[in-house]
Scaffold this active site. Structure first.
Site, PDB file in Angstrom:
ATOM      1  N   LYS A 133       0.914  -1.264   0.084  1.00 17.49           N
ATOM      2  CA  LYS A 133      -0.012  -0.093  -0.102  1.00 17.49           C
ATOM      3  C   LYS A 133       1.115   1.468  -0.125  1.00 17.49           C
ATOM      4  O   LYS A 133       2.125   1.070   0.041  1.00 17.49           O
ATOM      5  CB  LYS A 133      -0.879  -0.012   1.061  1.00 17.49           C
ATOM      6  N   HIS A 134       0.216   2.494   0.065  1.00 19.49           N
ATOM      7  CA  HIS A 134       0.988   3.814  -0.025  1.00 19.49           C
ATOM      8  C   HIS A 134       1.950   3.777   1.064  1.00 19.49           C
ATOM      9  O   HIS A 134       3.149   4.597   0.964  1.00 19.49           O
ATOM     10  CB  HIS A 134       0.007   4.896  -0.282  1.00 19.49           C
TER      11      HIS A 134
END
Length: 370
Positions: free
Chosen positions: A185-186
């Site tokens: 994820k980010h």
């Protein structure tokens, strides 16, 4: 070129500041349930505009806690999109309720608002909408449906922290919004997640739920010089450690520049794919896409997938329609209930998208589509 290094579809990026943040916690008095948890929760709230954050040990735990707080129980139905990771609908099953699958729009693979409406019954209690691949859903339309039918609305924004819908950050557009901090994820905490809300009652319910159903935590007991606590409901151990929250806090400081990089990579992909055999998903003009994934559709997906993997390109497929998984088939779900999702599944492929990539990496990927 086939001997080039493996290029994954996604991965974490850890720098010296992140490492030092973790070391500082390891040298402190607290390894878990300490000050870093509250600091990380507050930072996510400030970033998203939400009032309350509840850190948990995965995005899945955040979904489960959210539905529990909303009172989802046996006999209830919750509408979910067919194209999502299984955790979205699994969280409904955890509560003893029934997931009802809505189809998706063909251009974005976001949940189809008309399909939601068609699947609402007297048993429907909530909608979970997924900001698939980092593209925000049509939250105005979703809120209108939820209000019309008196339903709770959950944003599964595990793909979309930092994304914007009509200039508003994802995080306050539903009753509860959930994020994931898995390494692809980010930002990452190793494993981890968070639920954010503007409702103090929902926040308190989720906090108790993440800690065995105990309403008063250890910090409050220490403050009151008290030992007594009560378990008021059946909860889980879904807590996130200080070690992980320190990493998450350090990563969050870099999120905005990483979102810019993801959008730059997407803009590099787009023209290079124009004359090839793959079509990227559409991005609406009224959103800022977080580009957790860069998904294309191609008629020769299976053949391309094998060739690209042989060429050390770590493409992936996100996702098989959830109800086609063997477990869901054993529950009685039928093939054919979401035709757009099933057609998309036969064609979609996720190309590498992470902030450590360069234009030369994009060129390695797109040459397979010439």
């Amino acid at each position: 070129m086939e001997n080039a290094a493996f290029l994954p579809y996604g991965r974490q990026l850890i720098d010296d500041d992140d490492i030092q943040a973790v070391i500082s916690v390891l040298q402190s008095d607290w390894l878990t349930t300490g000050p870093q948890v509250a600091q990380f929760e507050q930072a996510i709230c400030e970033y998203t505009g939400a009032m309350y954050g509840v850190a948990v040990n995965s995005g899945t735990a955040a979904l489960h806690a959210a539905l529990h707080a909303l009172g989802i129980a046996a006999g209830d139905e919750v509408v979910v999109p067919a194209i999502t990771f299984a955790a979205t609908s699994n969280s409904v099953l955890y509560c003893g309720a029934k997931p009802v699958f809505a189809d998706v729009f063909t251009d974005t693979l976001l949940i189809d608002v008309e399909s939601i409406e068609a699947n609402i019954t007297s048993k429907t209690k909530a909608i979970i909408a997924v900001d698939y691949a980092g593209h925000p859903c049509d939250w105005d339309a979703l809120k209108a449906i939820a209000q019309k039918h008196n339903l709770s609305l959950v944003a599964d924004s595990c793909h979309a922290i930092g994304a914007e819908y009509k200039d508003q950050k994802i995080g306050t557009l539903a009753d509860i919004t959930v994020f994931s901090f898995h390494p692809v994820k980010h930002i990452t905490t190793g494993e981890g997640g968070m639920a954010v809300t503007n409702d103090t009652v929902l926040a308190e319910k989720m906090r108790a739920f993440r800690s065995h159903g105990i309403a008063v935590d250890t910090h409050q007991r220490d403050k009151d010089n008290a030992w007594f606590y009560e378990m008021t409901e059946l909860g889980f151990n879904y807590r996130l450690t200080d070690i992980q929250c320190a990493l998450g806090f350090s990563q969050l400081e870099k999120l905005d520049k990483w979102l810019v990089k993801r959008n730059e990579l997407a803009q590099l992909y787009s023209p290079k794919l124009e004359n090839g055999c793959a079509t990227p998903l559409t991005c609406s003009d009224d959103v800022t896409n977080a580009y957790h994934l860069y998904v294309v559709r191609t008629k020769c997906r299976d053949e391309l997938f094998l060739k690209m993997r042989e060429g050390n390109i770590g493409v992936n497929v996100h996702y098989i329609p959830v109800y086609l998984h063997p477990y869901y088939q054993s529950l009685g779900y039928s093939k054919g209930i979401c035709p757009n999702a099933e057609k998309a599944y036969a064609e979609i492929m996720s190309l590498p998208m992470w902030v450590g990539m360069h234009e030369s990496d994009i060129d390695r990927v797109v040459r397979f589509f010439d």
